[in-house]
Motif scaffolding. Structure first.
Motif: not given
Length: 201
Positions: A65-76, A129-140
């Motif tokens: 729910v909080t999206g804590s698993q996502q990458y925080w590239d925006i702050f990189a 879901d959007r966060s996880r699919l976006y991360r999956l896209t980056e990895n692939l």
């Protein structure tokens, strides 16, 4: 009461992040290391909350729910150059002048334009879901592993087997939007550069 709620929330958030980090980092070690001691194995199992499914489920839902698993590239320091999305198509139509490749029929899978996988309904309203699919896209895209690309494409081809002709291979399309904030005339979506990333065998 308010003075207690903030520290309690911060503590629960730290616990959830710690649990998620431990379960994802040590879980593989537990499975791979068969020669570990009994005490060590029990400690890892306890830390991953395998014996407490309700607590495990609650923490996992909080992370989702909080999206804590996502990458925080925006702050990189080096922000991403592209926004990237994937579509699995039975057949495609190309628009070279616009840099677009679209599915001729309804896509077998797409995380572009909010068309998320129908099998992933949980917490869709919160965007996890959007966060996880976006991360999956980056990895692939970054790994460029033929086995992973073939497995991903074939999975959705199999899921929609009745919609795709037996002789027609499914195509994995990469949608890229170049981000360049210094250019004033650049559309908000960025320059689009689609390409066929993989064709199933």
């Amino acid at each position: 009461m308010k003075k207690l709620l903030i520290p309690a929330f911060c503590l629960s958030h730290i616990v959830a992040i710690f649990w998620w980090t431990v379960s994802n980092s040590l879980g593989g070690m537990v499975l791979a290391n068969t020669g570990q001691g009994i005490l060590e194995a029990r400690l890892f199992k306890w830390m991953m909350l395998d014996d407490f499914p309700r607590v495990n489920s609650l923490l996992q839902k909080y992370i989702d729910v909080t999206g804590s698993q996502q990458y925080w590239d925006i702050f990189a320091p080096h922000s991403p150059k592209f926004h990237q999305y994937l579509s699995v198509c039975g057949s495609i139509v190309t628009y070279p002048e616009q840099g677009k490749i679209v599915c001729k029929d309804k896509p077998l899978f797409s995380n572009l334009d909010g068309n998320l996988d129908n099998n992933s309904k949980a917490f869709k309203r919160f965007g996890s879901d959007r966060s996880r699919l976006y991360r999956l896209t980056e990895n692939l895209v970054n790994l460029e592993d033929p086995l992973l690309l073939e497995a991903f494409t074939q999975y959705y081809q199999t899921q929609h087997h009745s919609k795709v002709a037996d002789s027609a291979p499914a195509q994995l399309v990469l949608h890229q939007f170049e981000l360049h904030p210094e250019l004033k005339d650049l559309p908000k979506t960025g320059y689009r550069m689609d390409k066929v990333l993989w064709i199933s065998r």
